[in-house]
Design a protein around this motif. Structure first.
Motif, mmCIF file in Angstrom:
data_model
loop_
_atom_site.group_PDB
_atom_site.id
_atom_site.type_symbol
_atom_site.label_atom_id
_atom_site.label_comp_id
_atom_site.label_asym_id
_atom_site.label_seq_id
_atom_site.Cartn_x
_atom_site.Cartn_y
_atom_site.Cartn_z
ATOM 1 N N ASN A 55 -27.788 95.407 32.729
ATOM 2 C CA ASN A 55 -27.080 94.384 31.865
ATOM 3 C C ASN A 55 -26.148 93.591 32.739
ATOM 4 N N TRP A 56 -25.516 94.306 33.693
ATOM 5 C CA TRP A 56 -24.755 93.361 34.834
ATOM 6 C C TRP A 56 -25.305 92.567 35.613
ATOM 7 N N ALA A 57 -26.656 93.049 36.136
ATOM 8 C CA ALA A 57 -27.400 92.177 36.776
ATOM 9 C C ALA A 57 -27.891 90.925 36.089
ATOM 10 N N ALA A 58 -28.560 91.287 34.941
ATOM 11 C CA ALA A 58 -29.010 90.128 33.980
ATOM 12 C C ALA A 58 -27.844 88.957 33.800
ATOM 13 N N ALA A 59 -26.699 89.550 33.468
ATOM 14 C CA ALA A 59 -25.483 88.835 33.399
ATOM 15 C C ALA A 59 -25.205 87.770 34.450
ATOM 16 N N ALA A 60 -25.022 88.433 35.797
ATOM 17 C CA ALA A 60 -24.982 87.832 36.880
ATOM 18 C C ALA A 60 -26.103 86.610 37.330
ATOM 19 N N GLY A 61 -27.311 87.008 36.990
ATOM 20 C CA GLY A 61 -28.471 86.099 36.913
ATOM 21 C C GLY A 61 -28.068 84.708 36.093
ATOM 22 N N VAL A 62 -27.798 84.964 34.731
ATOM 23 C CA VAL A 62 -27.488 83.929 33.857
ATOM 24 C C VAL A 62 -26.259 83.089 34.401
ATOM 25 N N MET A 63 -25.362 83.938 34.905
ATOM 26 C CA MET A 63 -24.084 83.059 35.168
ATOM 27 C C MET A 63 -24.340 82.314 36.378
ATOM 28 N N ALA A 64 -25.474 82.549 37.308
ATOM 29 C CA ALA A 64 -25.966 81.867 38.583
ATOM 30 C C ALA A 64 -26.499 80.676 37.987
ATOM 31 N N VAL A 65 -27.401 80.684 37.129
ATOM 32 C CA VAL A 65 -28.391 79.818 36.589
ATOM 33 C C VAL A 65 -27.509 78.867 35.797
ATOM 34 N N GLY A 66 -26.442 79.480 35.197
ATOM 35 C CA GLY A 66 -25.313 78.468 34.434
ATOM 36 C C GLY A 66 -24.569 77.528 35.285
ATOM 37 N N TYR A 67 -24.155 78.260 36.266
ATOM 38 C CA TYR A 67 -23.334 77.408 37.311
ATOM 39 C C TYR A 67 -24.276 76.398 37.772
ATOM 40 N N LEU A 68 -25.497 76.523 38.096
ATOM 41 C CA LEU A 68 -26.219 75.398 38.540
ATOM 42 C C LEU A 68 -26.707 74.396 37.613
ATOM 43 N N LEU A 69 -26.673 74.922 36.469
ATOM 44 C CA LEU A 69 -26.845 73.680 35.541
ATOM 45 C C LEU A 69 -25.713 73.048 35.203
ATOM 46 N N TYR A 70 -24.436 73.644 35.251
ATOM 47 C CA TYR A 70 -22.913 73.058 35.189
ATOM 48 C C TYR A 70 -22.751 71.832 36.419
ATOM 49 N N VAL A 71 -23.412 72.229 37.632
ATOM 50 C CA VAL A 71 -23.343 71.281 38.777
ATOM 51 C C VAL A 71 -24.012 70.153 38.489
ATOM 52 N N PHE A 72 -25.456 70.472 38.331
ATOM 53 C CA PHE A 72 -26.465 69.569 38.153
ATOM 54 C C PHE A 72 -26.792 68.722 37.041
ATOM 55 N N THR A 73 -26.347 69.265 35.750
ATOM 56 C CA THR A 73 -26.716 68.686 34.584
ATOM 57 C C THR A 73 -25.530 68.449 33.624
ATOM 58 N N GLY A 74 -24.408 68.955 33.761
ATOM 59 C CA GLY A 74 -23.164 68.539 33.116
ATOM 60 C C GLY A 74 -23.255 69.601 31.898
ATOM 61 N N MET A 75 -23.708 70.703 31.944
ATOM 62 C CA MET A 75 -23.654 71.646 31.010
ATOM 63 C C MET A 75 -22.249 72.334 31.097
#
Length: 153
Positions: A55-75
């Motif tokens: 659960n913690w690993a999946a959450a960390a993965g989603v956080m990493a992808v979310g951060y990339l989306l935040y940086v590059f797409t404006g999410m």
């Protein structure tokens, strides 16, 4: 005990949806509270804590992808943090089901916003004052994330 956890869980996600819809921001305390509540639920379940590492690993993965989306797409960064908290609760086993509900919730949110924005523009005779009803305004994804997480639980 688990019913109290469920009520707090739903309350936190509902709060995130309402706040995001009104202000386009999700306060940091909401994902932090959801992670803390997960720890409480983890210990209340009686299972060994090591069973929850996926659960913690999946959450960390989603956080990493979310951060990339935040940086590059404006999410929004709050959307990324709320998504990570949601996946923490869904876990690897529930990720497919949660992904289905997030797709449905985002589609309903997008169609609802299109309809509401057209109606608001017609009624106001121009651009409405509320940001959520203005054409071209971003979609508050926290609403979809909260709805999907509650439906998938």
């Amino acid at each position: 005990m688990m019913s109290v956890i469920w009520v707090v869980f739903v309350g936190l996600f509902a709060t995130a949806a309402v706040v995001d819809g009104r202000t386009y921001r999700i306060p940091n305390w909401i994902p932090i509270a959801l992670a803390a509540l997960f720890v409480v639920a983890m210990f209340a379940s009686g299972k060994p804590a090591m069973e929850y590492w996926p659960n913690w690993a999946a959450a960390a993965g989603v956080m990493a992808v979310g951060y990339l989306l935040y940086v590059f797409t404006g999410m929004g960064a709050g959307d990324a943090k709320l998504g990570a908290a949601a996946v923490l609760w869904a876990g690897v086993g529930g990720l497919y089901f949660w992904t289905f509900w997030i797709a449905v919730a985002m589609a309903v949110l997008a169609l609802g916003l299109i309809a509401l924005r057209r109606i608001a523009t017609a009624v106001a005779g121009g651009e409405p004052r509320q940001r959520i009803l203005q054409r071209g305004a971003p979609a508050p994804l926290g609403i979809a994330i909260a709805a999907a997480t509650i439906l998938a639980s």
